[in-house]
Design a protein around this motif. Structure first.
Motif, PDB file in Angstrom:
ATOM      1  N   VAL A   5      13.645   8.409 -20.494  1.00 51.96           N
ATOM      2  CA  VAL A   5      13.196   7.201 -21.180  1.00 51.96           C
ATOM      3  C   VAL A   5      14.098   6.048 -20.749  1.00 51.96           C
ATOM      4  O   VAL A   5      15.315   6.124 -20.903  1.00 51.96           O
ATOM      5  CB  VAL A   5      13.238   7.376 -22.709  1.00 51.96           C
ATOM      6  CG1 VAL A   5      12.786   6.108 -23.416  1.00 51.96           C
ATOM      7  CG2 VAL A   5      12.375   8.567 -23.130  1.00 51.96           C
ATOM      8  N   GLU A   7      16.400   2.948 -20.659  1.00 55.13           N
ATOM      9  CA  GLU A   7      17.257   2.371 -21.694  1.00 55.13           C
ATOM     10  C   GLU A   7      16.717   1.040 -22.208  1.00 55.13           C
ATOM     11  O   GLU A   7      16.862   0.713 -23.386  1.00 55.13           O
ATOM     12  CB  GLU A   7      18.685   2.199 -21.178  1.00 55.13           C
ATOM     13  CG  GLU A   7      19.460   3.494 -21.143  1.00 55.13           C
ATOM     14  CD  GLU A   7      19.538   4.185 -22.497  1.00 55.13           C
ATOM     15  OE1 GLU A   7      19.779   3.514 -23.519  1.00 55.13           O
ATOM     16  OE2 GLU A   7      19.351   5.414 -22.534  1.00 55.13           O
ATOM     17  N   VAL A  10      14.275   1.822 -24.897  1.00 54.66           N
ATOM     18  CA  VAL A  10      14.971   2.241 -26.122  1.00 54.66           C
ATOM     19  C   VAL A  10      15.503   1.006 -26.848  1.00 54.66           C
ATOM     20  O   VAL A  10      15.312   0.859 -28.061  1.00 54.66           O
ATOM     21  CB  VAL A  10      16.106   3.237 -25.812  1.00 54.66           C
ATOM     22  CG1 VAL A  10      16.897   3.562 -27.072  1.00 54.66           C
ATOM     23  CG2 VAL A  10      15.559   4.508 -25.176  1.00 54.66           C
ATOM     24  N   VAL A  14      14.395  -0.253 -30.575  1.00 46.68           N
ATOM     25  CA  VAL A  14      15.376  -0.421 -31.650  1.00 46.68           C
ATOM     26  C   VAL A  14      15.299  -1.839 -32.196  1.00 46.68           C
ATOM     27  O   VAL A  14      15.349  -2.044 -33.412  1.00 46.68           O
ATOM     28  CB  VAL A  14      16.801  -0.074 -31.151  1.00 46.68           C
ATOM     29  CG1 VAL A  14      17.848  -0.501 -32.154  1.00 46.68           C
ATOM     30  CG2 VAL A  14      16.898   1.420 -30.855  1.00 46.68           C
ATOM     31  N   ARG A  22      14.497   4.148 -32.487  1.00 49.10           N
ATOM     32  CA  ARG A  22      15.381   5.036 -31.723  1.00 49.10           C
ATOM     33  C   ARG A  22      14.932   6.491 -31.867  1.00 49.10           C
ATOM     34  O   ARG A  22      14.860   7.234 -30.883  1.00 49.10           O
ATOM     35  CB  ARG A  22      16.837   4.899 -32.176  1.00 49.10           C
ATOM     36  CG  ARG A  22      17.773   5.845 -31.408  1.00 49.10           C
ATOM     37  CD  ARG A  22      19.223   5.587 -31.675  1.00 49.10           C
ATOM     38  NE  ARG A  22      19.649   4.240 -31.370  1.00 49.10           N
ATOM     39  CZ  ARG A  22      19.888   3.761 -30.146  1.00 49.10           C
ATOM     40  NH1 ARG A  22      19.718   4.547 -29.107  1.00 49.10           N
ATOM     41  NH2 ARG A  22      20.305   2.533 -29.972  1.00 49.10           N
ATOM     42  N   ALA A  25      11.864   7.014 -29.796  1.00 47.57           N
ATOM     43  CA  ALA A  25      12.221   7.065 -28.369  1.00 47.57           C
ATOM     44  C   ALA A  25      12.813   8.417 -27.993  1.00 47.57           C
ATOM     45  O   ALA A  25      12.514   8.958 -26.921  1.00 47.57           O
ATOM     46  CB  ALA A  25      13.193   5.940 -28.028  1.00 47.57           C
ATOM     47  N   GLU A  26      13.631   8.971 -28.878  1.00 43.56           N
ATOM     48  CA  GLU A  26      14.232  10.278 -28.599  1.00 43.56           C
ATOM     49  C   GLU A  26      13.183  11.383 -28.522  1.00 43.56           C
ATOM     50  O   GLU A  26      13.383  12.382 -27.841  1.00 43.56           O
ATOM     51  CB  GLU A  26      15.276  10.615 -29.667  1.00 43.56           C
ATOM     52  CG  GLU A  26      16.512   9.746 -29.562  1.00 43.56           C
ATOM     53  CD  GLU A  26      17.458   9.877 -30.740  1.00 43.56           C
ATOM     54  OE1 GLU A  26      17.121  10.583 -31.735  1.00 43.56           O
ATOM     55  OE2 GLU A  26      18.525   9.246 -30.689  1.00 43.56           O
ATOM     56  N   HIS A  49       7.422   0.689 -18.391  1.00 47.03           N
ATOM     57  CA  HIS A  49       7.359   0.444 -19.831  1.00 47.03           C
ATOM     58  C   HIS A  49       7.107  -1.017 -20.094  1.00 47.03           C
ATOM     59  O   HIS A  49       7.329  -1.879 -19.250  1.00 47.03           O
ATOM     60  CB  HIS A  49       8.645   0.902 -20.518  1.00 47.03           C
ATOM     61  CG  HIS A  49       9.860   0.126 -20.093  1.00 47.03           C
ATOM     62  ND1 HIS A  49      10.252  -1.034 -20.724  1.00 47.03           N
ATOM     63  CD2 HIS A  49      10.740   0.333 -19.087  1.00 47.03           C
ATOM     64  CE1 HIS A  49      11.331  -1.501 -20.128  1.00 47.03           C
ATOM     65  NE2 HIS A  49      11.646  -0.689 -19.125  1.00 47.03           N
TER      66      HIS A  49
END
Length: 118
Positions: A5, A7, A10, A14, A22, A25-26, A49
């Protein structure tokens, strides 16, 4: 379908959704793998993305090219599959499949040789 994914995605999730972003995303690698297995997809390029969605170029079981779009279901995104289905590829990308429970969408893959105007 192992994915990394980005950063930047992410961070954007967030910013938009806080801790929930978050956590979501995890879970993207597992969601991508489960959706790819269910729809018979294999990776076909690096992930991309937007602000809140992961976009994975894929090949379908028949070898055709598509894009797997993974995004959270919320008031902003919930209507996207309905709109794409209604447009039916006229001026927008075609929706090939959709999982309402996860918000996952399998989309026609666009390329520079085709215009959405056609």
């Amino acid at each position: 379908m192992p994915i990394q994914v980005p950063e930047a995605l992410v961070a954007s999730l967030v910013e938009c959704h806080g801790t929930d972003g978050r956590v979501w995303a995890e879970g993207l690698p597992a969601l991508a793998a489960a959706t790819a297995d269910r729809w018979g997809l294999r990776p076909d390029g690096p992930p991309a993305h937007g602000a809140v969605a992961l976009v994975l170029p894929v090949r379908r079981a028949d070898g055709s090219r598509a894009v797997l779009k993974l995004q959270r279901v919320d008031e902003e995104t919930a209507g996207e599959p309905l709109a794409l289905r209604a447009w039916g590829g006229r001026g927008a990308v075609r929706l090939l499949d959709h999982d309402p429970a996860t918000g996952s969408m399998l989309l026609e893959r666009l390329d520079p040789a085709r215009s959405l105007l056609a």
